[in-house]
Motif scaffolding. Structure first.
Motif, PDB file in Angstrom:
ATOM      1  N   ILE A 539       1.707   7.776   4.415  1.00  0.00           N
ATOM      2  CA  ILE A 539       2.463   8.725   3.584  1.00  0.00           C
ATOM      3  C   ILE A 539       1.882  10.134   3.719  1.00  0.00           C
ATOM      4  CG2 ILE A 539       2.986   9.346   1.185  1.00  0.00           C
ATOM      5  CD1 ILE A 539       3.242   6.370   0.600  1.00  0.00           C
ATOM      6  N   ALA A 540       0.546  10.214   3.798  1.00  0.00           N
ATOM      7  CA  ALA A 540      -0.095  11.535   3.948  1.00  0.00           C
ATOM      8  C   ALA A 540       0.291  12.181   5.266  1.00  0.00           C
ATOM      9  CB  ALA A 540      -1.608  11.386   3.851  1.00  0.00           C
ATOM     10  N   GLN A 541       0.603  11.371   6.279  1.00  0.00           N
ATOM     11  CA  GLN A 541       0.988  11.904   7.586  1.00  0.00           C
ATOM     12  C   GLN A 541       2.493  12.126   7.684  1.00  0.00           C
ATOM     13  OE1 GLN A 541      -0.523   9.207  10.552  1.00  0.00           O
ATOM     14  NE2 GLN A 541      -2.579   9.163   9.632  1.00  0.00           N
ATOM     15  N   SER A 542       3.263  11.359   6.908  1.00  0.00           N
ATOM     16  CA  SER A 542       4.722  11.419   7.042  1.00  0.00           C
ATOM     17  C   SER A 542       5.373  11.611   5.679  1.00  0.00           C
ATOM     18  CB  SER A 542       5.241  10.122   7.691  1.00  0.00           C
ATOM     19  OG  SER A 542       6.644  10.116   7.727  1.00  0.00           O
ATOM     20  N   PRO A 543       5.775  12.815   5.334  1.00  0.00           N
ATOM     21  CA  PRO A 543       6.451  13.048   4.049  1.00  0.00           C
ATOM     22  C   PRO A 543       7.790  12.326   3.960  1.00  0.00           C
ATOM     23  CG  PRO A 543       6.545  15.012   5.455  1.00  0.00           C
ATOM     24  CD  PRO A 543       5.592  14.052   6.108  1.00  0.00           C
ATOM     25  N   GLU A 544       8.364  11.949   5.111  1.00  0.00           N
ATOM     26  CA  GLU A 544       9.645  11.241   5.087  1.00  0.00           C
ATOM     27  C   GLU A 544       9.512   9.900   4.354  1.00  0.00           C
ATOM     28  OE1 GLU A 544      10.902  10.878   9.071  1.00  0.00           O
ATOM     29  OE2 GLU A 544      11.414  13.003   9.317  1.00  0.00           O
ATOM     30  N   ILE A 545       8.355   9.212   4.521  1.00  0.00           N
ATOM     31  CA  ILE A 545       8.157   7.926   3.844  1.00  0.00           C
ATOM     32  C   ILE A 545       8.096   8.141   2.341  1.00  0.00           C
ATOM     33  CG2 ILE A 545       6.600   5.957   3.593  1.00  0.00           C
ATOM     34  CD1 ILE A 545       5.685   6.389   6.437  1.00  0.00           C
ATOM     35  N   PHE A 546       7.412   9.217   1.930  1.00  0.00           N
ATOM     36  CA  PHE A 546       7.325   9.529   0.504  1.00  0.00           C
ATOM     37  C   PHE A 546       8.719   9.803  -0.077  1.00  0.00           C
ATOM     38  CE2 PHE A 546       7.189  12.841  -2.776  1.00  0.00           C
ATOM     39  CZ  PHE A 546       6.418  12.208  -3.736  1.00  0.00           C
ATOM     40  N   VAL A 547       9.507  10.580   0.626  1.00  0.00           N
ATOM     41  CA  VAL A 547      10.850  10.923   0.150  1.00  0.00           C
ATOM     42  C   VAL A 547      11.729   9.675   0.066  1.00  0.00           C
ATOM     43  CG1 VAL A 547      12.941  12.222   0.669  1.00  0.00           C
ATOM     44  CG2 VAL A 547      10.701  13.279   1.020  1.00  0.00           C
ATOM     45  N   GLN A 548      11.585   8.798   1.056  1.00  0.00           N
ATOM     46  CA  GLN A 548      12.368   7.570   1.029  1.00  0.00           C
ATOM     47  C   GLN A 548      11.989   6.715  -0.189  1.00  0.00           C
ATOM     48  OE1 GLN A 548      12.145   5.207   4.566  1.00  0.00           O
ATOM     49  NE2 GLN A 548      13.695   3.756   3.888  1.00  0.00           N
ATOM     50  N   ALA A 549      10.698   6.649  -0.520  1.00  0.00           N
ATOM     51  CA  ALA A 549      10.256   5.897  -1.694  1.00  0.00           C
ATOM     52  C   ALA A 549      10.855   6.479  -2.965  1.00  0.00           C
ATOM     53  CB  ALA A 549       8.727   5.885  -1.771  1.00  0.00           C
ATOM     54  N   VAL A 577      13.031  -4.156  -3.603  1.00  0.00           N
ATOM     55  CA  VAL A 577      12.572  -2.957  -2.900  1.00  0.00           C
ATOM     56  C   VAL A 577      12.397  -1.788  -3.875  1.00  0.00           C
ATOM     57  CG1 VAL A 577      13.169  -1.259  -1.140  1.00  0.00           C
ATOM     58  CG2 VAL A 577      13.571  -3.686  -0.716  1.00  0.00           C
ATOM     59  N   VAL A 578      13.321  -1.635  -4.812  1.00  0.00           N
ATOM     60  CA  VAL A 578      13.216  -0.560  -5.806  1.00  0.00           C
ATOM     61  C   VAL A 578      11.932  -0.716  -6.617  1.00  0.00           C
ATOM     62  CG1 VAL A 578      14.219   0.342  -7.938  1.00  0.00           C
ATOM     63  CG2 VAL A 578      15.684  -0.090  -5.959  1.00  0.00           C
ATOM     64  N   SER A 579      11.644  -1.955  -7.019  1.00  0.00           N
ATOM     65  CA  SER A 579      10.415  -2.206  -7.777  1.00  0.00           C
ATOM     66  C   SER A 579       9.183  -1.866  -6.940  1.00  0.00           C
ATOM     67  CB  SER A 579      10.368  -3.670  -8.224  1.00  0.00           C
ATOM     68  OG  SER A 579       9.145  -3.969  -8.864  1.00  0.00           O
ATOM     69  N   ALA A 580       9.211  -2.266  -5.654  1.00  0.00           N
ATOM     70  CA  ALA A 580       8.074  -1.980  -4.776  1.00  0.00           C
ATOM     71  C   ALA A 580       7.891  -0.473  -4.592  1.00  0.00           C
ATOM     72  CB  ALA A 580       8.289  -2.654  -3.425  1.00  0.00           C
ATOM     73  N   ALA A 581       8.989   0.257  -4.440  1.00  0.00           N
ATOM     74  CA  ALA A 581       8.903   1.712  -4.268  1.00  0.00           C
ATOM     75  C   ALA A 581       8.323   2.377  -5.512  1.00  0.00           C
ATOM     76  CB  ALA A 581      10.290   2.276  -3.968  1.00  0.00           C
ATOM     77  N   TYR A 582       8.721   1.886  -6.672  1.00  0.00           N
ATOM     78  CA  TYR A 582       8.205   2.450  -7.917  1.00  0.00           C
ATOM     79  C   TYR A 582       6.699   2.201  -8.041  1.00  0.00           C
ATOM     80  CZ  TYR A 582       8.042   3.748 -12.841  1.00  0.00           C
ATOM     81  OH  TYR A 582       7.746   4.360 -14.032  1.00  0.00           O
ATOM     82  N   HIS A 583       6.262   0.962  -7.685  1.00  0.00           N
ATOM     83  CA  HIS A 583       4.828   0.667  -7.706  1.00  0.00           C
ATOM     84  C   HIS A 583       4.076   1.556  -6.711  1.00  0.00           C
ATOM     85  CE1 HIS A 583       5.640  -2.963 -10.095  1.00  0.00           C
ATOM     86  NE2 HIS A 583       4.338  -3.013 -10.290  1.00  0.00           N
ATOM     87  N   LEU A 584       4.685   1.794  -5.575  1.00  0.00           N
ATOM     88  CA  LEU A 584       4.038   2.643  -4.567  1.00  0.00           C
ATOM     89  C   LEU A 584       3.787   4.043  -5.115  1.00  0.00           C
ATOM     90  CD1 LEU A 584       3.113   3.429  -1.724  1.00  0.00           C
ATOM     91  CD2 LEU A 584       5.524   3.765  -1.120  1.00  0.00           C
ATOM     92  N   LEU A 585       4.797   4.626  -5.733  1.00  0.00           N
ATOM     93  CA  LEU A 585       4.648   5.983  -6.270  1.00  0.00           C
ATOM     94  C   LEU A 585       3.577   6.035  -7.362  1.00  0.00           C
ATOM     95  CD1 LEU A 585       8.411   6.992  -6.444  1.00  0.00           C
ATOM     96  CD2 LEU A 585       6.709   7.721  -4.756  1.00  0.00           C
ATOM     97  N   ASN A 586       3.399   4.933  -8.078  1.00  0.00           N
ATOM     98  CA  ASN A 586       2.375   4.897  -9.116  1.00  0.00           C
ATOM     99  C   ASN A 586       0.974   4.708  -8.550  1.00  0.00           C
ATOM    100  OD1 ASN A 586       3.692   5.328 -11.605  1.00  0.00           O
ATOM    101  ND2 ASN A 586       4.534   3.255 -11.560  1.00  0.00           N
ATOM    102  N   GLN A 587       0.885   4.055  -7.376  1.00  0.00           N
ATOM    103  CA  GLN A 587      -0.431   3.684  -6.848  1.00  0.00           C
ATOM    104  C   GLN A 587      -1.036   4.726  -5.907  1.00  0.00           C
ATOM    105  OE1 GLN A 587      -1.225  -0.310  -5.441  1.00  0.00           O
ATOM    106  NE2 GLN A 587       0.501  -1.138  -6.585  1.00  0.00           N
ATOM    107  N   ILE A 588      -0.205   5.473  -5.196  1.00  0.00           N
ATOM    108  CA  ILE A 588      -0.780   6.391  -4.196  1.00  0.00           C
ATOM    109  C   ILE A 588      -1.625   7.464  -4.882  1.00  0.00           C
ATOM    110  CG2 ILE A 588       0.894   6.039  -2.355  1.00  0.00           C
ATOM    111  CD1 ILE A 588       2.468   8.383  -3.365  1.00  0.00           C
ATOM    112  N   LYS A 589      -2.811   7.666  -4.353  1.00  0.00           N
ATOM    113  CA  LYS A 589      -3.748   8.636  -4.920  1.00  0.00           C
ATOM    114  C   LYS A 589      -4.198   9.681  -3.889  1.00  0.00           C
ATOM    115  CE  LYS A 589      -4.122   6.594  -8.990  1.00  0.00           C
ATOM    116  NZ  LYS A 589      -3.023   5.615  -8.787  1.00  0.00           N
ATOM    117  N   LYS A 590      -4.041   9.364  -2.619  1.00  0.00           N
ATOM    118  CA  LYS A 590      -4.553  10.258  -1.583  1.00  0.00           C
ATOM    119  C   LYS A 590      -3.647  11.475  -1.425  1.00  0.00           C
ATOM    120  CE  LYS A 590      -6.090  10.320   3.243  1.00  0.00           C
ATOM    121  NZ  LYS A 590      -6.271   9.510   4.473  1.00  0.00           N
TER     122      LYS A 590
END
Length: 614
Positions: A539-549, A577-590
């Motif tokens: 995600i830090a290398q590709s903002p597209e993944i963040f936007v998709q989440a 998938v929606v649940s996983a994306a929401y967890h991802l946004l909550n977990q990323i710290k870098k």
């Protein structure tokens, strides 16, 4: 929908409320039972039965309502309520009649009359209320719902005097002693609560047992005999510090109840996997029935019991022993020491497979224990011999009961495709010192049978021995194949984290693949040791993944549509998938632009933000 108001209705019009329920309970299909249906089990989920029980508890405070309320609660107690809530009709009854803190304003005399009526009309429920009154030791009491406007509960519902407690418990003890039809259950209850009785009543209990035993069947005698053993002769019995006279009476009753049938006499040894040993049979003082000596003693008794049963009754004795047993695999394991030649072993296997109905499952577990005890070489020889005489279905059942190892799998190689397919579909896999080759083989076979969770459960202690491509496929199928019955095999987040730790950095595994796995298990990895380091880096290398989440986790605020490649048409898959994306946004710290030393590259961060916004 009126659940919360039922107590108010009852208090407003007690007679009308009770009449409505009484008339309904006289119907062939009472509507009130609909309020007792099982709930979801959630702590926060509303219950449709609480208001009903509170209403009845509210009316029970008035002595003139006590009989009617008690009869209604007794009728409702016949309906099994399968949840973990305290509010149940039998619990309300126990609270009302609890000797030391009765939840009614009725005097002792009224309570005794009502309880006597319950024992006559609802003996099972009446017995449970009475027996709890003489239970020795401490007990816990609960307060019932109290009226809000009427004064029916005024001055009542607190701990009463010792004199009142004594008077009520002596009456209930009289009901118990004079019970019209004692059996092994009621007499066993009296023995268990013997220490809560005066000496003269204890003697009456032993006399009742002596009188009952003259006409009782051997199976009933064995049940009561075991309860006497557990009460007086085990480690827990020793902790009760029974008087010598009580132990002597218990020993006399125990010996008099000895069944002549060896199966019935020894069934207590196979009732469960763990059996509390009789401490009197061990001479060592200060004995603890959890140590090795206890296990050795029970092992010796079981061997002697099976030998006696086999010598006197043969296979029929084993069959009769299976029915009441909760440890049928042990029966098979000990029987193996009595059946030593190949022909007898073959006959035993076929007889086990011939049992059907309620005994089929128990017989199969018995067969598992038997085959595991006769040794791999002999087991393979016997299975090969027997399988040729069986139908396809019987052969499959035989292989499923065989030890879960390569010896069994090599025999399967010479079997038909139907047997092999059926085996891997139905076998209960377990870990038992398998070699790396065996672990990789069982993964392949269970994945082919669409059972990835079963495979993961077996190999979770040996991830280091799993070849990389197989481990990747196993993890992928766990997350994507959903053909195994729900709840049959659980997935421990600890082992998922451990598997990803071992996979991370292996040759043939890219950071992008690791990021994909971390997304698949995003919920399980929350607060885990492994975490989502590769996914954060991607995600830090590709903002597209963040936007998709973000697009997956949240609905658009305009009327536009997301790109086709981001849309998920399947509702169930979209929810996951929606649940996983929401967890991802909550977990990323870098933070994007952060290097290995934790320093942030300003230009890289600004560039990432601009691309994400665009």
């Amino acid at each position: 929908s009126h659940d919360h108001d039922l107590p108010h209705y009852a208090e407003a019009a007690p007679d009308e409320f009770l009449t409505i329920i009484e008339e309904d309970l006289r119907c062939s299909d009472p509507v009130v039972f609909g309020l007792l249906k099982p709930d979801s089990g959630s702590f926060w989920a509303p219950s449709s039965q609480t208001g009903l029980f509170w209403a009845l508890e509210c009316l029970a405070w008035n002595p003139k309502n006590l009989l009617r309320v008690s009869v209604i609660l007794a009728q409702l107690s016949r309906q099994k309520i399968d949840n973990n809530r305290v509010n149940k009709p039998d619990d309300s009854l126990q609270n009302i009649f609890r000797s030391w803190i009765p939840q009614t304003a009725a005097p002792v005399s009224d309570r005794v009359k009502v309880l006597k009526k319950l024992t006559e009309d609802f003996p099972k429920i009446g017995w449970e209320i009475c027996i709890k009154q003489i239970k020795p030791g401490h007990s816990v009491g609960h307060y019932s719902y109290r009226p809000r406007w009427r004064s029916d509960a005024s001055g009542a519902g607190q701990v009463v005097t010792n004199g009142e407690i004594y008077k009520f418990t002596r009456k209930t003890l009289g009901f118990l002693i004079d019970w019209p039809s004692h059996d092994e259950k009621t007499l066993g209850d009296l023995v268990e609560y013997l220490q809560g009785m005066p000496i003269e009543n204890q003697s009456k209990v032993w006399n009742l047992i002596d009188e009952w035993s003259r006409t009782a069947g051997e199976a009933a005698k064995a049940v009561l005999r075991e309860r006497i053993r557990l009460f007086a002769f085990t480690q827990r019995g020793r902790q009760r510090k029974l008087e010598d006279a009580t132990r002597d009476q218990a020993r006399e009753a125990y010996d008099s109840l000895r069944p002549n049938d060896p199966v019935i006499r020894h069934s207590w040894l196979f009732a469960n996997q763990y059996v509390p040993v009789s401490t009197e049979e061990i001479e060592k003082e200060g004995f603890n029935d959890n140590d090795q000596e206890a296990d050795e003693r029970i092992d010796k008794l079981r061997r002697e019991a099976i030998t006696e049963i086999w010598d006197e009754r043969g296979f029929k004795g084993v069959k009769d022993l299976l029915a009441p047993s909760g440890a049928t695999d042990l029966i098979g394991r000990y029987t193996a020491s009595c059946v030593t030649d190949v022909c007898s072993q073959s006959d035993f296997i076929q007889r086990c497979l011939s049992l059907d109905g309620e005994l089929q499952s128990k017989a199969e577990w018995c067969l598992r224990g038997f085959l595991s005890a006769i040794g791999d070489d002999v087991c393979a020889e016997v299975i090969n011999m027997v399988a040729k005489k069986l139908s396809v279905e019987e052969s499959k059942r035989l292989f499923v009961c065989a030890p879960f190892n390569a010896s069994t799998w090599r025999l399967l190689d010479d079997s038909s495709e139907d047997i092999r397919t059926g085996y891997w579909k139905d076998v209960v896999p377990y870990w038992k010192d398998q070699t790396p080759a065996e672990l990789n083989e069982l993964i392949d076979c269970l994945l082919e049978a669409h059972r990835p969770r079963a495979a993961f459960h077996v190999v979770c202690m040996n991830f280091k021995d799993i070849e990389t491509s197989r481990l990747k496929r196993l993890l992928h199928d766990i997350a994507t194949v959903n053909t195994e019955p729900a709840g049959q095999v659980g997935l421990d987040p600890y082992y998922i984290s451990k598997a990803l730790d071992l996979l991370d950095g292996r040759v043939g595994v890219t950071p992008y693949e690791m990021a994909q796995f971390e997304f698949l298990f995003i919920v399980a990895l929350d607060h885990s040791k492994h975490g989502i380091p590769n996914l954060e880096s991607q995600i830090a290398q590709s903002p597209e993944i963040f936007v998709q989440a973000v697009a997956l986790a949240f609905k658009r605020s305009d009327e536009g549509e997301d790109p086709p490649e981001w849309r998920i048409e399947n509702p169930e898959q979209r929810a996951v998938v929606v649940s996983a994306a929401y967890h991802l946004l909550n977990q990323i710290k870098k933070i994007p632009g952060t290097d290995e030393n934790g320093h942030i590259d300003k230009e890289a961060l600004v560039s990432w933000i601009e691309q994400a916004r665009q």
